[in-house]
Motif scaffolding. Structure first.
Motif, PDB file in Angstrom:
ATOM      1  N   ALA A  25       0.829  -1.211   0.000  1.00 52.98           N
ATOM      2  CA  ALA A  25       0.000   0.000   0.000  1.00 52.98           C
ATOM      3  C   ALA A  25       0.860   1.257   0.000  1.00 52.98           C
ATOM      4  CB  ALA A  25      -0.931  -0.010   1.209  1.00 52.98           C
ATOM      5  N   LEU A  26       1.887   1.280   0.828  1.00 54.78           N
ATOM      6  CA  LEU A  26       2.761   2.452   0.899  1.00 54.78           C
ATOM      7  C   LEU A  26       3.439   2.731  -0.435  1.00 54.78           C
ATOM      8  CD1 LEU A  26       4.445   1.918   4.385  1.00 54.78           C
ATOM      9  CD2 LEU A  26       3.081   3.911   3.723  1.00 54.78           C
ATOM     10  N   LYS A  27       3.803   1.665  -1.137  1.00 56.72           N
ATOM     11  CA  LYS A  27       4.510   1.811  -2.408  1.00 56.72           C
ATOM     12  C   LYS A  27       3.555   1.918  -3.601  1.00 56.72           C
ATOM     13  CE  LYS A  27       8.858  -0.265  -0.864  1.00 56.72           C
ATOM     14  NZ  LYS A  27       9.740   0.866  -1.219  1.00 56.72           N
ATOM     15  N   GLY A  28       2.254   1.896  -3.317  1.00 56.36           N
ATOM     16  CA  GLY A  28       1.276   2.085  -4.379  1.00 56.36           C
ATOM     17  C   GLY A  28       1.245   0.959  -5.399  1.00 56.36           C
ATOM     18  N   ILE A  29       1.497  -0.260  -4.942  1.00 57.54           N
ATOM     19  CA  ILE A  29       1.541  -1.424  -5.830  1.00 57.54           C
ATOM     20  C   ILE A  29       0.177  -2.115  -5.821  1.00 57.54           C
ATOM     21  CG2 ILE A  29       2.649  -3.652  -6.289  1.00 57.54           C
ATOM     22  CD1 ILE A  29       5.090  -2.546  -4.673  1.00 57.54           C
ATOM     23  N   ALA A  30      -0.489  -2.129  -6.959  1.00 54.46           N
ATOM     24  CA  ALA A  30      -1.763  -2.841  -7.080  1.00 54.46           C
ATOM     25  C   ALA A  30      -1.492  -4.343  -7.115  1.00 54.46           C
ATOM     26  CB  ALA A  30      -2.492  -2.405  -8.339  1.00 54.46           C
ATOM     27  N   SER A 159       9.105   3.412   8.288  1.00 51.98           N
ATOM     28  CA  SER A 159      10.111   2.430   7.856  1.00 51.98           C
ATOM     29  C   SER A 159       9.584   1.014   8.052  1.00 51.98           C
ATOM     30  CB  SER A 159      11.407   2.610   8.667  1.00 51.98           C
ATOM     31  OG  SER A 159      11.211   2.159  10.007  1.00 51.98           O
ATOM     32  N   MET A 160      10.393   0.052   7.645  1.00 49.99           N
ATOM     33  CA  MET A 160      10.048  -1.358   7.797  1.00 49.99           C
ATOM     34  C   MET A 160       9.750  -1.706   9.257  1.00 49.99           C
ATOM     35  SD  MET A 160      12.191  -4.688   6.430  1.00 49.99           S
ATOM     36  CE  MET A 160      13.650  -4.405   7.444  1.00 49.99           C
ATOM     37  N   ALA A 161      10.417  -1.024  10.186  1.00 52.74           N
ATOM     38  CA  ALA A 161      10.173  -1.281  11.604  1.00 52.74           C
ATOM     39  C   ALA A 161       8.717  -0.994  11.971  1.00 52.74           C
ATOM     40  CB  ALA A 161      11.119  -0.439  12.456  1.00 52.74           C
ATOM     41  N   ASP A 162       8.167   0.069  11.399  1.00 52.74           N
ATOM     42  CA  ASP A 162       6.775   0.433  11.687  1.00 52.74           C
ATOM     43  C   ASP A 162       5.805  -0.607  11.138  1.00 52.74           C
ATOM     44  OD1 ASP A 162       7.254   3.133  12.899  1.00 52.74           O
ATOM     45  OD2 ASP A 162       8.139   3.498  10.934  1.00 52.74           O
ATOM     46  N   LEU A 163       6.166  -1.195   9.999  1.00 47.52           N
ATOM     47  CA  LEU A 163       5.332  -2.241   9.399  1.00 47.52           C
ATOM     48  C   LEU A 163       5.262  -3.470  10.297  1.00 47.52           C
ATOM     49  CD1 LEU A 163       5.891  -0.321   7.019  1.00 47.52           C
ATOM     50  CD2 LEU A 163       6.151  -2.315   5.553  1.00 47.52           C
ATOM     51  N   CYS A 164       6.295  -3.670  11.101  1.00 46.68           N
ATOM     52  CA  CYS A 164       6.307  -4.793  12.042  1.00 46.68           C
ATOM     53  C   CYS A 164       5.601  -4.432  13.345  1.00 46.68           C
ATOM     54  CB  CYS A 164       7.750  -5.205  12.338  1.00 46.68           C
ATOM     55  SG  CYS A 164       8.644  -5.870  10.912  1.00 46.68           S
ATOM     56  N   LEU A 165       5.708  -3.155  13.745  1.00 51.12           N
ATOM     57  CA  LEU A 165       5.170  -2.742  15.039  1.00 51.12           C
ATOM     58  C   LEU A 165       3.648  -2.848  15.112  1.00 51.12           C
ATOM     59  CD1 LEU A 165       5.896  -1.381  17.838  1.00 51.12           C
ATOM     60  CD2 LEU A 165       5.133   0.743  16.752  1.00 51.12           C
ATOM     61  N   VAL A 166       2.958  -2.292  14.127  1.00 55.44           N
ATOM     62  CA  VAL A 166       1.496  -2.197  14.207  1.00 55.44           C
ATOM     63  C   VAL A 166       0.823  -3.573  14.336  1.00 55.44           C
ATOM     64  CG1 VAL A 166      -0.571  -1.558  12.894  1.00 55.44           C
ATOM     65  CG2 VAL A 166       1.283   0.088  13.169  1.00 55.44           C
ATOM     66  N   PRO A 167       1.171  -4.559  13.520  1.00 54.88           N
ATOM     67  CA  PRO A 167       0.539  -5.878  13.704  1.00 54.88           C
ATOM     68  C   PRO A 167       0.849  -6.497  15.067  1.00 54.88           C
ATOM     69  CG  PRO A 167       1.527  -5.718  11.524  1.00 54.88           C
ATOM     70  CD  PRO A 167       2.012  -4.537  12.298  1.00 54.88           C
ATOM     71  N   GLN A 168       2.056  -6.226  15.598  1.00 53.29           N
ATOM     72  CA  GLN A 168       2.398  -6.813  16.889  1.00 53.29           C
ATOM     73  C   GLN A 168       1.621  -6.163  18.028  1.00 53.29           C
ATOM     74  OE1 GLN A 168       4.302  -9.652  17.342  1.00 53.29           O
ATOM     75  NE2 GLN A 168       3.233  -9.455  19.286  1.00 53.29           N
ATOM     76  N   ALA A 191      -0.100   6.907  15.911  1.00 55.46           N
ATOM     77  CA  ALA A 191       0.247   7.774  14.780  1.00 55.46           C
ATOM     78  C   ALA A 191       0.209   7.006  13.464  1.00 55.46           C
ATOM     79  CB  ALA A 191       1.628   8.392  14.998  1.00 55.46           C
ATOM     80  N   LEU A 192       0.691   5.773  13.480  1.00 53.96           N
ATOM     81  CA  LEU A 192       0.730   4.966  12.252  1.00 53.96           C
ATOM     82  C   LEU A 192      -0.671   4.592  11.780  1.00 53.96           C
ATOM     83  CD1 LEU A 192       3.754   2.706  13.216  1.00 53.96           C
ATOM     84  CD2 LEU A 192       3.700   4.311  11.295  1.00 53.96           C
ATOM     85  N   LEU A 193      -1.562   4.301  12.720  1.00 52.70           N
ATOM     86  CA  LEU A 193      -2.910   3.885  12.347  1.00 52.70           C
ATOM     87  C   LEU A 193      -3.726   5.025  11.729  1.00 52.70           C
ATOM     88  CD1 LEU A 193      -3.849   1.509  15.302  1.00 52.70           C
ATOM     89  CD2 LEU A 193      -3.409   0.875  12.918  1.00 52.70           C
ATOM     90  N   GLU A 194      -3.202   6.237  11.789  1.00 57.00           N
ATOM     91  CA  GLU A 194      -3.864   7.362  11.142  1.00 57.00           C
ATOM     92  C   GLU A 194      -3.507   7.460   9.652  1.00 57.00           C
ATOM     93  OE1 GLU A 194      -2.636  10.720  13.437  1.00 57.00           O
ATOM     94  OE2 GLU A 194      -3.882  10.201  15.173  1.00 57.00           O
ATOM     95  N   LEU A 195      -2.488   6.708   9.219  1.00 56.77           N
ATOM     96  CA  LEU A 195      -2.027   6.765   7.830  1.00 56.77           C
ATOM     97  C   LEU A 195      -2.872   5.851   6.952  1.00 56.77           C
ATOM     98  CD1 LEU A 195       1.830   6.641   8.460  1.00 56.77           C
ATOM     99  CD2 LEU A 195       0.368   8.663   8.224  1.00 56.77           C
ATOM    100  N   GLU A 196      -3.184   6.312   5.740  1.00 56.04           N
ATOM    101  CA  GLU A 196      -4.091   5.582   4.854  1.00 56.04           C
ATOM    102  C   GLU A 196      -3.590   4.183   4.529  1.00 56.04           C
ATOM    103  OE1 GLU A 196      -7.547   4.885   2.747  1.00 56.04           O
ATOM    104  OE2 GLU A 196      -7.043   6.459   4.183  1.00 56.04           O
ATOM    105  N   ALA A 197      -2.288   4.035   4.300  1.00 55.05           N
ATOM    106  CA  ALA A 197      -1.739   2.716   3.945  1.00 55.05           C
ATOM    107  C   ALA A 197      -1.960   1.697   5.057  1.00 55.05           C
ATOM    108  CB  ALA A 197      -0.248   2.822   3.625  1.00 55.05           C
ATOM    109  N   PHE A 198      -1.937   2.171   6.296  1.00 51.72           N
ATOM    110  CA  PHE A 198      -2.168   1.280   7.432  1.00 51.72           C
ATOM    111  C   PHE A 198      -3.658   0.981   7.591  1.00 51.72           C
ATOM    112  CE2 PHE A 198       2.075   2.685   8.088  1.00 51.72           C
ATOM    113  CZ  PHE A 198       2.716   1.726   8.859  1.00 51.72           C
ATOM    114  N   LYS A 199      -4.496   1.953   7.241  1.00 51.37           N
ATOM    115  CA  LYS A 199      -5.949   1.744   7.326  1.00 51.37           C
ATOM    116  C   LYS A 199      -6.421   0.702   6.314  1.00 51.37           C
ATOM    117  CE  LYS A 199      -7.089   6.443   8.907  1.00 51.37           C
ATOM    118  NZ  LYS A 199      -7.772   7.709   8.530  1.00 51.37           N
ATOM    119  N   VAL A 200      -6.000   0.831   5.062  1.00 49.13           N
ATOM    120  CA  VAL A 200      -6.497  -0.087   4.021  1.00 49.13           C
ATOM    121  C   VAL A 200      -5.917  -1.492   4.180  1.00 49.13           C
ATOM    122  CG1 VAL A 200      -6.860   1.787   2.370  1.00 49.13           C
ATOM    123  CG2 VAL A 200      -4.700   0.523   2.318  1.00 49.13           C
TER     124      VAL A 200
END
Length: 215
Positions: A25-30, A159-168, A191-200
């Motif tokens: 989602a962050l990289k806009g890859i369908a 960063s990649m660290a944030d991608l690991c944090l939210v699911p944990q 803060a991360l859960l407010e970002l669209e990529a994390f929402k979708v």
């Protein structure tokens, strides 16, 4: 073929699948999704059909650019190497090392210890075991993040660290871990859960999300 849309094999609630969904989602890859239900039919990941996709019989797996990759961090590294914008690994060597350290801390030091396959072995003690593993990991992680964090895990860029944090953190909430002692983790997660990529990418918004868990 390289021009085909990537296919993500995953499970709505899988932490590792969630990491990859956020990266895409962050990289806009369908991409297309093929749900693999880890509970139904004794675990669809154990089927011969899925074993042909990923011999480790785990999610996620990503078919992309004519190859099939498994292991969430390996997938994210490949996306970073081939589709570098926006960056998920800082250019600064020290910050890059910190991102990798935090990612491994979660992906190797916490999540596998409370994974579904382990919890099945724990029987009635599964909640107690999951809480113990998460608390132990979060005590260390909170201390690390107090040194590295800005708005997010390392500085002010996602960063990649944030991608690991939210699911944990979501796993911690599922197992009723008290997050009070971890103010830095809690602040960054919010803060991360407010970002669209994390929402979708959230488990409540996936094709295989059960109706009762949908957002």
């Amino acid at each position: 073929m390289a021009s085909e849309k990537p296919i993500l094999y995953g499970y709505f609630r899988s932490s590792c699948s969630w990491r990859v969904r956020i990266a895409l989602a962050l990289k806009g890859i369908a991409y297309d999704q093929v749900p693999v239900n880890l509970l139904k039919d004794g675990g669809q990941q154990l089927s011969a059909e899925f074993k042909a996709v990923n011999p480790m019989q785990q999610v996620p797996a990503l078919k992309i650019d004519g190859i099939t990759l498994s292991q969430s961090l390996a997938i994210i590294h490949y996306l970073e190497d081939t589709r570098p914008n926006p960056r998920l690994l800082p250019q600064d060597p020290k910050k890059r090392a910190q991102v990798r350290m935090i990612s491994d801390h979660i992906a190797s030091g916490i999540q596998p210890l409370q994974n579904m396959s382990i919890l099945k072995q724990m029987g009635e003690r599964k909640t107690e075991w999951a809480q113990k593993c998460i608390v132990s990991g979060f005590q260390a992680l909170e201390q690390v993040l107090q040194q590295t964090a800005g708005r997010y895990c390392v500085g002010d860029e996602v960063s990649m660290a944030d991608l690991c944090l939210v699911p944990q953190v979501a796993n911690a909430e599922r197992f009723n871990v008290d997050l009070g002692p971890y103010p830095t983790i809690t602040r960054i997660n919010k803060a991360l859960l407010e970002l669209e990529a994390f929402k979708v990418s959230h488990p409540s918004r996936q094709p295989d999300t059960p109706a009762e868990l949908r957002a």
